[in-house]
Design a protein around this motif. Structure first.
Motif, short mmCIF file in Angstrom:
data_model
loop_
_atom_site.label_atom_id
_atom_site.label_comp_id
_atom_site.label_asym_id
_atom_site.label_seq_id
_atom_site.Cartn_x
_atom_site.Cartn_y
_atom_site.Cartn_z
N GLU A 108 34.40 -12.56 -17.58
CA GLU A 108 33.87 -12.75 -16.23
C GLU A 108 32.88 -13.90 -16.19
N LEU A 109 32.03 -13.99 -17.22
CA LEU A 109 31.04 -15.06 -17.31
C LEU A 109 31.73 -16.42 -17.36
N MET A 110 32.75 -16.55 -18.20
CA MET A 110 33.42 -17.83 -18.36
C MET A 110 34.24 -18.21 -17.14
N GLU A 111 34.88 -17.22 -16.53
CA GLU A 111 35.66 -17.50 -15.32
C GLU A 111 34.76 -17.93 -14.18
N ALA A 112 33.60 -17.29 -14.05
CA ALA A 112 32.67 -17.65 -12.98
C ALA A 112 32.13 -19.07 -13.16
N ALA A 113 31.98 -19.48 -14.43
CA ALA A 113 31.46 -20.81 -14.72
C ALA A 113 32.56 -21.87 -14.74
N GLU A 121 26.35 -30.88 -21.06
CA GLU A 121 26.25 -29.62 -21.81
C GLU A 121 25.79 -28.47 -20.92
N ARG A 122 26.44 -27.30 -21.12
CA ARG A 122 26.03 -26.08 -20.41
C ARG A 122 25.96 -24.92 -21.39
N LEU A 123 24.96 -24.05 -21.21
CA LEU A 123 24.77 -22.89 -22.07
C LEU A 123 24.76 -21.63 -21.23
N PHE A 124 25.46 -20.59 -21.72
CA PHE A 124 25.50 -19.31 -21.02
C PHE A 124 25.30 -18.18 -22.03
N HIS A 125 24.59 -17.14 -21.59
CA HIS A 125 24.35 -15.97 -22.43
C HIS A 125 24.81 -14.72 -21.68
#
Length: 248
Positions: free
Chosen positions: A208-213, A196-200
């Motif tokens: 950009e957040l999702m592409e970087a992750a 599991e991973r969480l991003f805010h």
């Protein structure tokens, strides 16, 4: 009997008691291989037949369930989360009805509920949102035009977006048609799984957040002011009276 069982979001401890019991008793389990962790199938008896539904078409799934049921076997059709959300159970029930076969639906914990628990937020925050929209971006499965993300975003409600992680830029573009650029977002990947991973972040930086992750699948996108606001419920306020307490 044939049972449609909600497997929950992934953690086998989030199976319902009834769902786990049926898995332990089942003779045949047909499951979604790409989305059901092996730990969940660990509840099954060693001699139970476990089949991945990924390479099967509807007619093959129905025949397997029908043949087993008519032979007196207990059948579990295992769906991730709760079967009523993007579970494609309607078409299966329709075919079973034609065959006059009995079935029952056992609800499960949906991933959108597990996601809220993971990020420790409440979808229905007093003063921020009292409405939750569960939706997806149009893809190979079309979405009615009046339910497009941009139109739903105009309500400013709490939103949980399924099956859209691979189209993050389009999601962001459509949501910006209703939400402000600084609206909080959260991305929850493989909720309750070991990985599991969480991003805010902010809506204007979602893609950009999702592409970087490197997130392209098995993730929920959460959007709304509820991600950044807390409210006070009147239910527990001193001045609020109800049938069990007098207000001050």
């Amino acid at each position: 009997m044939i049972y449609f069982v909600g497997a929950g979001p992934g953690d086998p401890e989030l199976l319902t008691v009834k769902g786990r019991r049926l898995l332990e008793q089942a003779d045949l389990v047909i499951y979604t291989g790409s989305l059901v962790p092996k730990e969940v199938l660990g509840c099954c008896r060693e001699e139970a037949i476990k089949l991945d539904s990924a390479p099967l078409v509807l007619e093959e799934i129905i025949k397997l369930m029908a043949d087993a049921s008519r032979s007196g076997k207990l059948v579990v059709r295992l769906h991730t989360g709760d079967p009523s959300l993007y579970g494609a159970i309607g078409e299966q029930m329709e075919e079973l009805d034609k065959l006059s076969l009995n079935y029952e639906i056992v609800p499960g914990v949906s991933s959108f509920l597990a996601a809220a628990a993971a990020i420790k937020r409440e979808y229905t925050v007093p003063g921020a949102s009292q409405t939750v929209i569960i939706t997806r971006l149009s893809g190979r499965t079309p979405v009615p035009e009046e339910q497009a993300l941009g139109k739903l975003a105009a309500h400013g409600a709490s939103m949980a977006i399924f099956l859209s992680a691979s189209m993050a830029r389009q999601v962001q573009e459509e949501l910006l048609g209703g939400y402000s650029p600084d609206t909080p977002v959260a991305v929850v990947e493989k909720v309750t799984w070991p990985g599991e991973r969480l991003f805010h972040g902010r809506l204007d930086g979602l893609a950009e957040l999702m592409e970087a992750a490197g997130i392209t699948r098995t993730a929920l996108i959460l959007v709304g002011d509820y991600l950044g606001k807390n409210g006070r419920s009147l239910l527990y306020a001193q001045e609020f009276a109800h049938g069990y307490r007098e207000g001050e």
